[in-house]
Design a protein around this motif. Structure first.
Motif, mmCIF file in Angstrom:
data_model
loop_
_atom_site.group_PDB
_atom_site.id
_atom_site.type_symbol
_atom_site.label_atom_id
_atom_site.label_comp_id
_atom_site.label_asym_id
_atom_site.label_seq_id
_atom_site.Cartn_x
_atom_site.Cartn_y
_atom_site.Cartn_z
ATOM 1 N N VAL A 94 0.835 -1.098 0.141
ATOM 2 C CA VAL A 94 -0.042 0.012 -0.108
ATOM 3 C C VAL A 94 0.836 1.349 0.046
ATOM 4 O O VAL A 94 0.332 2.420 0.295
ATOM 5 C CB VAL A 94 -0.851 0.044 1.202
ATOM 6 C CG1 VAL A 94 -1.819 -1.073 1.059
ATOM 7 C CG2 VAL A 94 -0.334 -0.211 2.579
ATOM 8 N N GLN A 95 2.059 1.143 -0.264
ATOM 9 C CA GLN A 95 2.991 2.125 -0.106
ATOM 10 C C GLN A 95 2.873 3.367 0.704
ATOM 11 O O GLN A 95 2.664 4.433 0.869
ATOM 12 C CB GLN A 95 3.141 2.653 -1.511
ATOM 13 C CG GLN A 95 3.613 1.877 -2.545
ATOM 14 C CD GLN A 95 3.625 2.481 -4.073
ATOM 15 O OE1 GLN A 95 2.791 3.063 -4.334
ATOM 16 N NE2 GLN A 95 4.619 2.083 -4.711
ATOM 17 N N PRO A 96 3.044 2.705 2.188
ATOM 18 C CA PRO A 96 2.726 3.693 3.332
ATOM 19 C C PRO A 96 3.805 4.600 3.481
ATOM 20 O O PRO A 96 4.898 4.371 3.054
ATOM 21 C CB PRO A 96 2.609 2.740 4.527
ATOM 22 C CG PRO A 96 3.485 1.658 3.993
ATOM 23 C CD PRO A 96 3.482 1.514 2.642
ATOM 24 N N GLU A 97 3.561 5.624 4.267
ATOM 25 C CA GLU A 97 4.566 6.847 4.442
ATOM 26 C C GLU A 97 5.425 6.294 5.802
ATOM 27 O O GLU A 97 6.464 6.594 6.112
ATOM 28 C CB GLU A 97 4.056 7.939 4.690
ATOM 29 C CG GLU A 97 3.735 8.757 3.359
ATOM 30 C CD GLU A 97 2.841 9.800 3.383
ATOM 31 O OE1 GLU A 97 2.576 10.376 4.620
ATOM 32 O OE2 GLU A 97 1.677 9.867 2.628
ATOM 33 N N ILE A 98 4.346 5.674 6.602
ATOM 34 C CA ILE A 98 5.091 5.201 7.738
ATOM 35 C C ILE A 98 4.731 3.701 8.026
ATOM 36 O O ILE A 98 3.480 3.262 7.853
ATOM 37 C CB ILE A 98 4.574 5.928 9.011
ATOM 38 C CG1 ILE A 98 5.015 7.561 8.882
ATOM 39 C CG2 ILE A 98 5.215 5.492 10.298
ATOM 40 C CD1 ILE A 98 3.603 8.397 9.355
ATOM 41 N N TRP A 146 14.232 -1.840 3.377
ATOM 42 C CA TRP A 146 14.157 -0.434 4.236
ATOM 43 C C TRP A 146 15.241 0.324 3.043
ATOM 44 O O TRP A 146 14.789 1.741 3.224
ATOM 45 C CB TRP A 146 14.618 -0.305 5.716
ATOM 46 C CG TRP A 146 13.329 -0.981 6.182
ATOM 47 C CD1 TRP A 146 12.217 -1.624 5.854
ATOM 48 C CD2 TRP A 146 13.471 -1.188 7.714
ATOM 49 N NE1 TRP A 146 11.518 -2.147 7.051
ATOM 50 C CE2 TRP A 146 12.012 -1.910 7.936
ATOM 51 C CE3 TRP A 146 13.948 -0.806 9.009
ATOM 52 C CZ2 TRP A 146 11.999 -2.307 9.310
ATOM 53 C CZ3 TRP A 146 13.655 -1.344 10.158
ATOM 54 C CH2 TRP A 146 12.790 -1.840 10.472
ATOM 55 N N ARG A 147 16.385 -0.069 2.737
ATOM 56 C CA ARG A 147 17.118 0.672 2.172
ATOM 57 C C ARG A 147 16.410 1.002 0.696
ATOM 58 O O ARG A 147 16.734 2.209 0.093
ATOM 59 C CB ARG A 147 18.368 0.028 1.833
ATOM 60 C CG ARG A 147 19.445 0.563 1.077
ATOM 61 C CD ARG A 147 20.627 -0.293 0.690
ATOM 62 N NE ARG A 147 20.161 -1.044 -0.502
ATOM 63 C CZ ARG A 147 20.653 -2.442 -0.564
ATOM 64 N NH1 ARG A 147 21.627 -3.041 0.315
ATOM 65 N NH2 ARG A 147 20.038 -3.137 -1.588
ATOM 66 N N ASP A 148 15.616 0.177 0.004
ATOM 67 C CA ASP A 148 15.118 0.344 -0.904
ATOM 68 C C ASP A 148 13.835 1.063 -1.113
ATOM 69 O O ASP A 148 13.521 1.791 -2.177
ATOM 70 C CB ASP A 148 14.995 -0.871 -1.869
ATOM 71 C CG ASP A 148 16.314 -1.594 -2.062
ATOM 72 O OD1 ASP A 148 17.295 -1.070 -2.173
ATOM 73 O OD2 ASP A 148 16.216 -2.953 -2.414
ATOM 74 N N GLU A 149 12.937 1.194 -0.209
ATOM 75 C CA GLU A 149 11.701 1.655 -0.151
ATOM 76 C C GLU A 149 11.805 3.032 0.587
ATOM 77 O O GLU A 149 12.445 3.142 1.535
ATOM 78 C CB GLU A 149 10.720 0.920 0.773
ATOM 79 C CG GLU A 149 10.579 -0.745 -0.185
ATOM 80 C CD GLU A 149 9.718 -0.707 -1.300
ATOM 81 O OE1 GLU A 149 8.794 0.018 -1.401
ATOM 82 O OE2 GLU A 149 10.246 -1.446 -2.390
ATOM 83 N N ASP A 150 10.938 3.928 0.143
ATOM 84 C CA ASP A 150 11.127 5.433 0.837
ATOM 85 C C ASP A 150 9.938 5.376 1.756
ATOM 86 O O ASP A 150 8.922 5.555 1.521
ATOM 87 C CB ASP A 150 10.707 6.118 -0.132
ATOM 88 C CG ASP A 150 10.431 7.660 0.331
ATOM 89 O OD1 ASP A 150 11.198 7.887 1.242
ATOM 90 O OD2 ASP A 150 9.811 8.538 -0.313
ATOM 91 N N VAL A 151 10.470 4.998 3.163
ATOM 92 C CA VAL A 151 9.394 4.885 4.061
ATOM 93 C C VAL A 151 9.873 4.891 5.490
ATOM 94 O O VAL A 151 11.189 4.907 5.824
ATOM 95 C CB VAL A 151 8.707 3.332 4.007
ATOM 96 C CG1 VAL A 151 9.817 2.289 4.304
ATOM 97 C CG2 VAL A 151 7.507 3.182 5.087
ATOM 98 N N THR A 152 9.148 5.573 6.386
ATOM 99 C CA THR A 152 9.716 5.955 7.790
ATOM 100 C C THR A 152 9.274 4.620 8.560
ATOM 101 O O THR A 152 8.146 4.370 8.256
ATOM 102 C CB THR A 152 9.025 7.229 8.399
ATOM 103 O OG1 THR A 152 9.085 8.170 7.571
ATOM 104 C CG2 THR A 152 9.488 7.348 9.819
ATOM 105 N N THR A 153 10.183 4.075 9.337
ATOM 106 C CA THR A 153 9.729 2.860 10.237
ATOM 107 C C THR A 153 9.918 2.845 11.475
ATOM 108 O O THR A 153 10.973 3.711 11.729
ATOM 109 C CB THR A 153 10.750 1.686 9.592
ATOM 110 O OG1 THR A 153 12.033 1.954 9.780
ATOM 111 C CG2 THR A 153 10.444 1.448 8.284
ATOM 112 N N VAL A 154 8.993 2.470 12.197
ATOM 113 C CA VAL A 154 9.062 2.401 13.551
ATOM 114 C C VAL A 154 9.047 0.989 14.173
ATOM 115 O O VAL A 154 8.140 0.169 13.881
ATOM 116 C CB VAL A 154 7.862 3.288 14.224
ATOM 117 C CG1 VAL A 154 8.001 3.235 15.828
ATOM 118 C CG2 VAL A 154 7.804 4.777 13.624
ATOM 119 N N LEU A 155 10.222 0.468 14.593
ATOM 120 C CA LEU A 155 10.199 -1.002 14.999
ATOM 121 C C LEU A 155 10.140 -1.348 16.633
ATOM 122 O O LEU A 155 11.061 -0.631 17.098
ATOM 123 C CB LEU A 155 11.440 -1.451 14.379
ATOM 124 C CG LEU A 155 11.921 -2.875 14.987
ATOM 125 C CD1 LEU A 155 10.820 -3.886 14.282
ATOM 126 C CD2 LEU A 155 13.320 -2.934 14.665
#
Lengths: 255, 283
Positions: free
Chosen positions: A158-162, A188-197
């Motif tokens: 769904v190509q999320p921002e976060i 994560w290197r390839d997708e433009d996304v902010t991640t919270v783990l």
């Protein structure tokens, strides 16, 4: 457009507090939390059990409501769930009656695409997680690691921002876990996304995150943020990596 | 596939030679093919053979337990002469109408009640009470209300088939994994989408359990319904043949009912396999 892009995926948390009621008494979980998640960064949240890390993630996802304070995404206060965020849970939460490709396309379909359009777009993400030969398999035919990969692909599709991850590798065996950590780092290197783990695995946090937020167990304590300034791909055996791990262990009083 | 490969090589070559390689002799090949058939149907065949022999040899009273060939002959005669066909038609119509009404009312009502907790909690004691009240005990009440005609017969079958289906559907909806619903919510799914894409498919296996139970009940109740004030139907034939001491015909009608029950169950199992391919281990 350029301004919007600059703050894409930026999250601001202001004076966030939340408590649960346990046996008739309020049990504070989060107390006046303030911080910013930088656009495009990978933030890991660690803390002992009961430190409120999962609660914080669920508030960010919009699945729980805070008692006070607010969460802003790109400057706007969030109300409930939103399609700019996607959540990966500890369990894959796949729909058993859908094949792999249709599970990956599920989010796209609920957001208005037809089954065929969803499949076409989902195919790329099925390949991204390396399951192209299992497109037509049903979830009960998959191993735990494969099922979790489907869950990850569904969220990315769904190509999320976060991207919000709640101990996504917590239920996997040690070997699968390490290979999935490598895969997440690559994605994560390839997708433009902010991640919270959210994780309870300190090594995983150091391996994947740009910054680590440590939530205190005792509610009087202050949360701490640690920068992990290591080159990628990261190597768990380098002295710098080991130093970070010792620093974290010290913070938890485990050294 | 999985089980045979786990067996030791010795057991494999001994038990299932026909599956893994070309048979070298006919004997083990037949044994290999016959083995599963014998273990599945051996007992029923044995029972039928014992019936036939003990009736023929007079171990049991053949006027009460006539030999099977007489029963089958009576059944064949009834069907080929068309005498039993009318009974089959009217019986199928009665149970079919009752079953269809139970499906049309029970499944939507169950889906609705299972979704809304307050409704389910308010109605549950009443439902449990009705369920524990035998439909047969209520049959005289239905006759008082609806008369001795078709309406009361169909209604008593409907009443008895409604509850298994309704309760199974409610149970299915209540058992839906809330974690899946939460997952769907994070992708922006509203209540309608959640119902259509999560609740409904997740309830299908439970609904089928209810359907199969209801179909069996419909045929069981048929007999009782046709014992009072009927002059046609398979249930009537069972009673009528008994009154007239046509014992082979009586057993023929009983056999017919059993076959109808088996057929209804087989159709539902087939439908379930088609609709719930995902829930089978080897699908």
């Amino acid at each position: 457009m350029s301004i919007a892009h600059a703050v894409r995926g930026e999250v601001t948390i202001r004076h966030l507090s939340k408590s649960f009621v346990l046996n008739g008494k309020p049990l504070p979980v989060l107390r006046d939390l303030n911080f910013k998640i930088r656009p495009g960064e990978s933030l890991a949240i660690v803390g002992a059990s009961g430190s409120g890390k999962t609660t914080l993630l669920r508030v960010l996802a919009g699945l729980e409501e805070a008692d006070s304070g607010e969460v802003l995404i790109e400057g706007k206060v969030i109300r409930g769930v939103g399609t700019e965020r996607a959540v990966i849970f500890q369990e894959p939460r796949l729909l058993p009656w859908l094949t792999v490709i249709d599970n990956v396309g599920f989010g796209l379909e609920t957001q208005g695409l037809s089954r065929e359009e969803a499949r076409t777009r989902a195919r790329r993400y099925v390949q991204l997680v390396g399951l192209q030969s299992f497109e037509n398999a049903y979830p009960r035919q998959l191993s735990g690691g494969m099922a979790q990969r489907v869950g990850i692909a569904r969220a990315l599709a769904v190509q999320p921002e976060i991207l919000l991850l709640d101990e996504p590798l917590g239920a996997l065996d040690a070997m699968t876990k390490i290979s999935m950590q490598q895969e997440l780092a690559r994605i994560w290197r390839d997708e433009d996304v902010t991640t919270v783990l959210v994780t309870h695995d300190l090594e995983e946090a150091i391996y994947l995150a740009d910054r680590i937020l440590i939530l205190p167990k005792d509610k009087g304590g202050e949360p701490r943020l640690i920068e992990i300034d290591l080159p990628r791909p990261r190597d768990r055996s380098t002295p710098a990596f080991v130093r970070h791990r010792e620093e974290l262990l010290n913070l938890f009083g485990l050294h | 596939m999985s089980f045979e490969t786990l067996n030791s090589p010795l057991a494999t070559s001994f038990d299932l030679p026909g599956r893994n390689r070309r048979p070298s002799t006919l004997g083990p090949w037949i044994a290999g093919r016959l083995g599963p058939l014998v273990s599945r149907y051996g007992l029923i065949v044995g029972f039928l053979v014992l019936w036939q022999i003990s009736s023929k040899l007079g171990w049991v009273n053949p006027t009460i337990f006539p030999p099977l060939d007489l029963i089958i002959a009576a059944l064949w005669e009834g069907i080929s002469s068309g005498a039993l066909l009318d009974d089959i038609a009217i019986s199928l119509q009665r149970s079919g109408l009752a079953f269809a009404s139970a499906v049309a009312i029970g499944i939507p009502l169950g889906l609705f009640m299972g979704q809304i907790r307050a409704v389910e909690q308010a109605l549950d004691p009443l439902l449990q009470f009705f369920r524990q009240t035998s439909a047969l005990a209520l049959y005289p009440v239905f006759i008082l209300l609806l008369g001795l005609g078709e309406a009361s017969k169909v209604f008593v079958i409907f009443w008895a088939t409604l509850f298994p289906l309704l309760l199974a559907t409610i149970g299915g909806v209540k058992e839906v994994d809330t974690k899946l619903i939460e997952m769907a919510r994070t992708y922006g799914a509203g209540p309608v989408t959640i119902f259509r894409r999560i609740v409904l498919p997740a309830s299908v296996p439970a609904i089928f359990v209810g359907l199969r139970l209801s179909a069996t009940t419909a045929l069981l109740l048929l007999i009782a319904a046709e014992m009072i004030g009927a002059n046609k139907g398979i249930g009537f034939q069972v009673m009528n043949a008994q009154y007239n001491f046509q014992v082979p015909l009586m057993f023929a009608a009983i056999l017919l009912l059993a076959l109808l029950g088996l057929a209804a169950n087989a159709v539902l199992v087939l439908l379930q396999r088609k609709l719930c391919r995902w829930s089978q281990i080897n699908a």
